[in-house]
Design a protein around this motif. Structure first.
Motif, mmCIF file in Angstrom:
data_model
loop_
_atom_site.group_PDB
_atom_site.id
_atom_site.type_symbol
_atom_site.label_atom_id
_atom_site.label_comp_id
_atom_site.label_asym_id
_atom_site.label_seq_id
_atom_site.Cartn_x
_atom_site.Cartn_y
_atom_site.Cartn_z
ATOM 1 N N ALA A 1 63.758 18.536 4.085
ATOM 2 C CA ALA A 1 63.760 17.128 3.706
ATOM 3 C C ALA A 1 65.061 16.850 2.978
ATOM 4 O O ALA A 1 65.516 17.653 2.166
ATOM 5 C CB ALA A 1 62.580 16.793 2.805
ATOM 6 N N SER A 2 65.696 15.726 3.277
ATOM 7 C CA SER A 2 66.954 15.377 2.641
ATOM 8 C C SER A 2 66.915 13.928 2.181
ATOM 9 O O SER A 2 66.254 13.084 2.782
ATOM 10 C CB SER A 2 68.126 15.584 3.612
ATOM 11 N N ILE A 3 67.631 13.666 1.101
ATOM 12 C CA ILE A 3 67.710 12.307 0.567
ATOM 13 C C ILE A 3 69.143 12.033 0.148
ATOM 14 O O ILE A 3 69.828 12.912 -0.368
ATOM 15 C CB ILE A 3 66.748 12.113 -0.627
ATOM 16 N N ASP A 4 69.621 10.810 0.384
ATOM 17 C CA ASP A 4 70.964 10.467 -0.052
ATOM 18 C C ASP A 4 70.938 9.917 -1.473
ATOM 19 O O ASP A 4 69.874 9.660 -2.046
ATOM 20 C CB ASP A 4 71.646 9.510 0.926
ATOM 21 N N PHE A 5 72.111 9.746 -2.060
ATOM 22 C CA PHE A 5 72.190 9.372 -3.467
ATOM 23 C C PHE A 5 71.598 7.995 -3.740
ATOM 24 O O PHE A 5 70.957 7.781 -4.772
ATOM 25 C CB PHE A 5 73.646 9.402 -3.931
ATOM 26 N N ASP A 6 71.806 7.050 -2.829
ATOM 27 C CA ASP A 6 71.254 5.712 -3.030
ATOM 28 C C ASP A 6 69.731 5.749 -3.083
ATOM 29 O O ASP A 6 69.106 5.069 -3.902
ATOM 30 C CB ASP A 6 71.708 4.769 -1.914
ATOM 31 N N GLY A 7 69.135 6.559 -2.204
ATOM 32 C CA GLY A 7 67.682 6.691 -2.218
ATOM 33 C C GLY A 7 67.190 7.302 -3.508
ATOM 34 O O GLY A 7 66.171 6.881 -4.086
ATOM 35 N N PHE A 8 67.902 8.304 -3.998
ATOM 36 C CA PHE A 8 67.542 8.955 -5.253
ATOM 37 C C PHE A 8 67.572 7.956 -6.406
ATOM 38 O O PHE A 8 66.655 7.887 -7.231
ATOM 39 C CB PHE A 8 68.527 10.100 -5.508
ATOM 40 N N ILE A 9 68.638 7.148 -6.465
ATOM 41 C CA ILE A 9 68.771 6.142 -7.525
ATOM 42 C C ILE A 9 67.627 5.138 -7.465
ATOM 43 O O ILE A 9 67.004 4.811 -8.485
ATOM 44 C CB ILE A 9 70.125 5.418 -7.395
ATOM 45 N N LYS A 10 67.330 4.652 -6.260
ATOM 46 C CA LYS A 10 66.309 3.628 -6.110
ATOM 47 C C LYS A 10 64.914 4.144 -6.458
ATOM 48 O O LYS A 10 64.088 3.408 -7.010
ATOM 49 C CB LYS A 10 66.337 3.079 -4.682
ATOM 50 N N ILE A 11 64.638 5.409 -6.125
ATOM 51 C CA ILE A 11 63.345 5.989 -6.469
ATOM 52 C C ILE A 11 63.145 5.998 -7.978
ATOM 53 O O ILE A 11 62.109 5.560 -8.500
ATOM 54 C CB ILE A 11 63.224 7.430 -5.919
ATOM 55 N N ILE A 12 64.139 6.503 -8.701
ATOM 56 C CA ILE A 12 63.996 6.608 -10.150
ATOM 57 C C ILE A 12 63.936 5.227 -10.797
ATOM 58 O O ILE A 12 63.138 4.994 -11.718
ATOM 59 C CB ILE A 12 65.144 7.458 -10.733
ATOM 60 N N ASP A 13 64.740 4.301 -10.318
ATOM 61 C CA ASP A 13 64.664 2.936 -10.840
ATOM 62 C C ASP A 13 63.301 2.319 -10.565
ATOM 63 O O ASP A 13 62.748 1.594 -11.404
ATOM 64 C CB ASP A 13 65.761 2.071 -10.221
ATOM 65 N N ASN A 14 62.741 2.613 -9.390
ATOM 66 C CA ASN A 14 61.426 2.085 -9.045
ATOM 67 C C ASN A 14 60.326 2.668 -9.931
ATOM 68 O O ASN A 14 59.283 2.054 -10.131
ATOM 69 C CB ASN A 14 61.125 2.376 -7.567
#
Length: 389
Positions: free
Chosen positions: A173-186
């Motif tokens: 499973a891979s995630i890009d940096f934008d996805g990582f940021i949005k998850i934590i902000d969410n």
């Protein structure tokens, strides 16, 4: 196996939301990167090279019969620049149901590895380039079919990293940096206890990655031809910002948490090994946040956020088996293992002039690494002796 792109109709969304919430809790225990059940390719890709005479045990069967299974977890930059698929974070989770344990293995990005393109040809690169090479079919058009297409990066990474660690990797499973940021902000941010105050004067600014910092094209050409690594980076100060983190509890939004997890140029807390430890702190913080707030209310916006940021070959059937066993998985003991120059690796210089990490027993000799993993973080005497010579 078959890797598919699944786009279920609206009537399936409730089930999908439930599975996503379960998956978030489980994988937050591992690293905090995987937050969506969605497989990756634009069309079905069948592994036609699989030896049909060999008995194949599916991951679903492994889970049902409490056999060990493994997940490769990758964090990559994303964006539109050339290095968007270089992986800043590489972790492997080996789940051992009978022992009720999860081995969480951190792999440094500067590890020098042999990357097979096909049966006759391979190249030597840093391990953080493996996913990128698998995703680039134009530049590397001579790859085996299973290392091409939308699945190519994950499949090649599973192959190479599995050889380094000494066991087959089942899923990625891979995630890009934008996805990582949005998850934590969410999730409303996370709280992390920073172990010591540190500064990083050279954290890359994404928007300035190609900025010439006032230099002419001719000057840039000369600098690029005569310098590399940190010496070249020092010539373009406008591409970087200074980070500062104070010791103690800190509340971080997604952008700050990403910087904390990626930082590697601090004079006092830099390098891949310290960064690996910070990434584990982020993982634990995500886990705690998910558990404390209850993730149900965040499911719908998270689904909308992640569709363009996650790639994985985990399918719905497999996830159903994981859901059944979630209560047990959430109680498992986590054993953290990090490959470093304090155990089985040593520093070196590649023929390209790059500073790299390689096994103490020699380039592409992974024997002691395999023993280190098998022994749960205990380096054998031969590796220690070799590292001292």
């Amino acid at each position: 196996y078959i890797i598919l792109q699944l786009n279920p109709p609206v009537t399936h969304m409730k089930t999908k939301y439930i599975l996503i919430s379960i998956l978030v809790i489980m994988t937050a225990l591992l690293i905090g990167f995987l937050y969506k059940i969605n497989t990756i390719s634009d069309q079905a890709i069948v592994d036609t090279n699989k030896d049909k005479t060999v008995s194949y045990v599916s991951l679903e069967d492994k889970i049902k019969h409490s056999q060990p299974f493994t997940l490769l977890l990758l964090g990559y930059a994303g964006g539109k620049h050339d290095g968007k698929y270089l992986t800043d974070s590489i972790m492997v989770a080996k789940i051992r149901p009978r022992d009720e344990e999860i081995d969480l293995i951190s792999v440094p990005r500067d590890l020098w590895v042999k990357i097979p393109l096909n049966d006759e040809e391979s190249i030597n690169k840093k391990i953080n380039e493996v996913f990128y090479i698998g995703m680039d079919d134009k530049r590397y058009s001579n790859k085996k079919v299973e290392f091409t297409g939308r699945a190519g990066g994950g499949e090649l990474a599973k192959k190479v990293i599995g050889e380094v660690l000494g066991f087959k990797i089942d899923y990625f499973a891979s995630i890009d940096f934008d996805g990582f940021i949005k998850i934590i902000d969410n999730l409303g941010g996370i709280k992390i206890k920073v172990s010591k105050t540190f500064d990083d004067p050279k954290y890359p600014i994404e928007a300035n990655i190609n900025d010439t910092c006032g230099k002419t094209d001719e000057e840039v050409t000369v600098l690029t031809a005569t310098m590399s690594g940190e010496k070249l980076e020092d010539q373009f100060p406008c591409r970087y910002e200074n980070l500062h983190f104070d010791r103690g509890w800190q509340h971080m939004d997604g952008t700050t948490a990403l910087k904390f997890a990626r930082s590697r140029h601090s004079p006092t807390d830099g390098g891949d090994f310290n960064r690996a430890e910070r990434q584990k702190l982020v993982a634990n913080a995500v886990k705690d946040r998910v558990i404390n707030i209850g993730f149900i209310s965040k499911i719908v916006p998270t689904v909308k956020i992640l569709s363009r940021h996650i790639m994985t070959d985990i399918d719905f059937t497999t996830m159903n088996e994981l859901v059944i066993r979630l209560p047990q998985l959430s109680e498992y003991k986590i054993i953290s293992l990090t490959l470093t120059d304090k155990n089985v690796l040593t520093h070196g210089v590649a023929t390209t002039g790059q500073f790299i990490l390689q096994p103490k027993l020699g380039e592409n000799n992974w024997e002691e690494v395999h023993k280190f993993i098998e022994n749960k973080g205990i380096a054998t005497s031969s590796a220690i002796i070799e590292g001292q010579n």
